[in-house]
Design an enzyme around this catalytic site. Structure first.
Site, short mmCIF file in Angstrom:
data_model
loop_
_atom_site.label_atom_id
_atom_site.label_comp_id
_atom_site.label_asym_id
_atom_site.label_seq_id
_atom_site.Cartn_x
_atom_site.Cartn_y
_atom_site.Cartn_z
N ARG A 1 13.48 -12.26 -6.74
CA ARG A 1 12.48 -12.91 -7.03
C ARG A 1 11.17 -12.09 -8.09
O ARG A 1 10.99 -12.31 -8.98
CB ARG A 1 11.41 -13.32 -5.63
CG ARG A 1 12.16 -14.34 -4.59
CD ARG A 1 11.46 -14.35 -3.39
NE ARG A 1 11.85 -13.05 -2.83
CZ ARG A 1 12.49 -13.04 -1.58
NH1 ARG A 1 12.44 -14.23 -1.00
NH2 ARG A 1 12.86 -12.12 -1.03
N ARG B 1 12.11 1.23 -3.08
CA ARG B 1 11.75 1.86 -1.93
C ARG B 1 12.12 3.28 -2.34
O ARG B 1 13.05 3.33 -3.06
CB ARG B 1 12.74 1.34 -0.63
CG ARG B 1 12.01 0.20 -0.06
CD ARG B 1 10.90 0.46 0.72
NE ARG B 1 10.19 -0.73 1.33
CZ ARG B 1 9.28 -1.75 0.89
NH1 ARG B 1 8.77 -1.32 -0.26
NH2 ARG B 1 8.74 -2.55 1.78
N ASP C 1 6.77 4.25 -8.07
CA ASP C 1 5.20 3.66 -7.21
C ASP C 1 5.91 3.82 -5.73
O ASP C 1 5.10 3.65 -4.84
CB ASP C 1 5.70 1.96 -7.46
CG ASP C 1 4.41 1.67 -6.74
OD1 ASP C 1 3.02 1.97 -6.54
OD2 ASP C 1 4.37 0.36 -5.85
N HIS D 1 2.16 3.62 -4.10
CA HIS D 1 2.60 2.34 -3.54
C HIS D 1 1.75 1.52 -3.54
O HIS D 1 1.37 0.69 -2.77
CB HIS D 1 3.23 2.76 -2.20
CG HIS D 1 4.12 1.58 -1.61
ND1 HIS D 1 5.31 1.90 -0.60
CD2 HIS D 1 4.33 0.24 -1.82
CE1 HIS D 1 5.85 0.61 -0.42
NE2 HIS D 1 5.34 -0.14 -1.24
N GLU E 1 6.62 8.76 1.91
CA GLU E 1 5.44 8.28 1.88
C GLU E 1 4.64 8.69 3.22
O GLU E 1 5.16 8.41 4.21
CB GLU E 1 5.24 6.78 1.52
CG GLU E 1 6.10 6.35 0.03
CD GLU E 1 5.84 5.03 -0.10
OE1 GLU E 1 5.39 4.34 0.40
OE2 GLU E 1 6.80 4.70 -0.84
P1 NAP Z 1 14.77 -10.59 -3.35
O1 NAP Z 1 14.29 -11.55 -3.89
O2 NAP Z 1 15.58 -10.54 -2.11
O3 NAP Z 1 15.78 -9.80 -4.33
C1 NAP Z 1 16.68 -8.75 -4.15
C2 NAP Z 1 17.69 -8.34 -5.23
O4 NAP Z 1 18.38 -7.40 -5.05
C3 NAP Z 1 18.72 -9.44 -5.36
O5 NAP Z 1 18.94 -9.69 -6.94
C4 NAP Z 1 19.83 -8.84 -4.64
O6 NAP Z 1 21.14 -9.44 -5.20
C5 NAP Z 1 19.70 -7.38 -5.17
N1 NAP Z 1 20.42 -6.38 -4.21
C6 NAP Z 1 20.43 -6.32 -2.75
N2 NAP Z 1 21.01 -5.47 -2.28
C7 NAP Z 1 21.67 -4.94 -3.12
C8 NAP Z 1 22.58 -3.98 -3.22
N3 NAP Z 1 22.97 -3.08 -1.98
N4 NAP Z 1 23.08 -3.51 -4.54
C9 NAP Z 1 22.53 -4.00 -5.54
N5 NAP Z 1 21.57 -5.19 -5.62
C10 NAP Z 1 21.17 -5.50 -4.44
O7 NAP Z 1 13.84 -9.50 -2.97
P2 NAP Z 1 12.40 -9.23 -3.91
O8 NAP Z 1 11.48 -10.33 -3.46
O9 NAP Z 1 12.63 -9.46 -5.47
O10 NAP Z 1 11.77 -7.74 -3.62
C11 NAP Z 1 12.71 -6.80 -3.74
C12 NAP Z 1 12.28 -5.42 -2.94
O11 NAP Z 1 11.07 -4.97 -3.85
C13 NAP Z 1 11.61 -5.55 -1.58
O12 NAP Z 1 12.55 -5.65 -0.70
C14 NAP Z 1 10.78 -4.39 -1.51
O13 NAP Z 1 11.46 -3.27 -1.02
C15 NAP Z 1 10.35 -3.97 -2.97
N6 NAP Z 1 8.76 -4.28 -3.21
C16 NAP Z 1 8.07 -3.19 -3.56
C17 NAP Z 1 6.91 -3.41 -3.74
C18 NAP Z 1 5.82 -2.20 -3.90
O14 NAP Z 1 4.96 -2.47 -3.78
N7 NAP Z 1 6.51 -1.46 -4.82
C19 NAP Z 1 6.14 -4.69 -3.44
C20 NAP Z 1 7.15 -5.96 -3.12
C21 NAP Z 1 8.42 -5.36 -3.03
P3 NAP Z 1 22.40 -9.21 -4.22
O15 NAP Z 1 22.07 -9.66 -2.83
O16 NAP Z 1 23.27 -10.08 -5.17
O17 NAP Z 1 23.09 -8.04 -4.38
C1 8YV Z 2 3.68 -3.73 1.05
C2 8YV Z 2 5.82 -3.60 -0.22
O1 8YV Z 2 2.48 -4.16 0.75
O2 8YV Z 2 6.04 -5.98 0.02
C3 8YV Z 2 6.66 -4.88 0.09
O3 8YV Z 2 7.67 -4.61 0.24
O4 8YV Z 2 6.30 -2.65 -0.72
C4 8YV Z 2 4.52 -3.86 -0.42
O5 8YV Z 2 3.85 -5.04 -1.00
C5 8YV Z 2 3.91 -2.63 1.65
O6 8YV Z 2 5.14 -2.59 2.35
C6 8YV Z 2 2.79 -2.63 2.67
O7 8YV Z 2 3.10 -1.38 3.51
#
Ligand code: NAP
Ligand code: 8YV
Length: 326
Positions: free
Chosen positions: A158, A236, A260, A283, A265
């Protein structure tokens, strides 16, 4: 009137979450209790629901969940839920929900901001101005530009797609790595991460945390990326071998990084803080009032759906609804 169900809140949360649980359920705050074990022992025989995800909560692994034989539901804040063993939950009939979609565009905005800040050294240029150095001479031209870069997305879910859409608008070529090609995605897919790192100069990391991605970005990937390499981590801290990244930045194996998220953390290694070729954010990917309120509301709405016997709004893939029999 029916008795309110107990909900154990595992760690600190936004006031709207605390108030929303308190209004509709009997709220128990684990982190405010001096004796965690005593509270768990008292609630364990009957507790059916928990909430967490705001940080500072225990790891919700199989051993933790097994202490609650009646547990049915965990409503988690954030799209990432790597502190929960969701596979174990699914196998034991426990539903886990997260907060996807409502944060996608916000996190993609932050990712582009971090990329541009890193490539064009904007925080460093601002520090230069504030230090009065512009009066002496202009800030030097930046070595890097987005104009000649190709971004290799690590993850194309997403948020990855929302980032890629923005890169399209910037005229920056995009390719991606994930375990499988993503349906409906036209960018070139690399099943091999090292091969992609060799072909690009910029990595944008946006995969889930947890065992399957631990240290996915290691020294071999950084060496393949090379001396013009820029790494942006929005995923992460666990996804990057942090000591290897520090060595690669210090030695010129890669050029720069925008981070980020970090391994421990809110602790950030002093080596990173001391470097000029990194941009560090605490973050804040989704951290606007607008988006955090939408995430908080989804935590409450999932709990209310569970209370009312309705299907969960946003179950994670490992815990499909209806749940398996326990
Ligand atoms: P998502 O829709 O589930 O997308 C995850 C993507 O990662 C998919 O393309 C998946 O494809 C790939 N993937 C999963 N496991 C993998 C692996 N072992 N090797 C290679 N690719 C892999 O998730 P999203 O909503 O985009 O969110 C992704 C992540 O962003 C969250 O889980 C969270 O950790 C992080 N995040 C961070 C923040 C922040 O504040 N910094 C905020 C929101 C989210 P395949 O399954 O085909 O491999
Ligand atoms: C969260 C995030 O707010 O959604 C996630 O996976 O990394 C952030 O958007 C954070 O995990 C809150 O602790």
């Amino acid at each position: 009137m029916a008795e309110k169900a107990d909900v154990l809140l595992l760690g600190p949360a936004m006031p709207m979450i605390v108030e929303g649980i308190d209004k509709n359920f009997t709220l128990h705050k684990l982190w405010e209790t001096s004796d965690h074990d005593a509270l768990i022992a008292r609630l364990a025989p009957t507790l059916r629901a928990m909430a967490g995800g705001g940080g500072n909560q225990p790891n919700v692994d199989g051993a933790f969940m097994a202490r609650f034989p009646k547990l049915e539901f965990i409503s988690s804040f954030g799209v990432g839920y790597d502190y929960i063993d969701a596979g174990w939950a699914g196998e034991h009939g426990i539903i886990v929900t997260n907060t996807p979609d409502v944060l996608t565009e916000e996190v993609a905005d932050t990712a582009l901001g971090l990329l541009i800040c890193t490539v064009r050294e904007l925080p460093r240029a601002e520090r230069y101005l504030r230090a009065g150095k512009w009066l002496e001479k202009p800030y030097p031209y930046t070595k890097a530009t987005l104009r000649d870069r190709t971004v290799g997305m690590v993850g194309m879910g997403r948020i990855g797609r929302a980032i890629a859409r923005r890169l399209d608008a910037f005229g920056v070529p995009v390719v991606y790595h994930s375990r499988r090609p993503q349906a409906g995605v036209a960018y070139r897919h690399y099943p091999d991460l090292i091969a992609m790192a060799r072909d690009v100069d910029t990595l944008m990391i946006i995969v889930p945390g947890g065992p399957s991605t631990r240290n996915l970005i290691d020294m071999k990937v950084l060496q393949a990326l090379g001396p013009n390499g820029i790494v942006i981590n929005m995923a992460r801290g666990s996804v990057i071998d942090e000591p290897a990244l520090i060595r690669a930045l210090q030695s010129g194996t890669i050029m720069a990084a925008g981070l980020d998220v970090f391994a421990e953390e809110p602790k950030v290694p002093a080596e990173l803080v001391a470097m000029d070729n990194v941009v560090l954010l605490p973050h804040v990917g989704s951290a606007s009032v607008h988006t955090r309120n939408a995430m908080g509301q989804l935590v409450i709405d999932n709990l209310l759906a569970w209370r009312d016997g309705q299907p969960p709004l946003t179950p994670v893939p490992e815990t499909p609804y209806p749940p398996r029999k326990r």
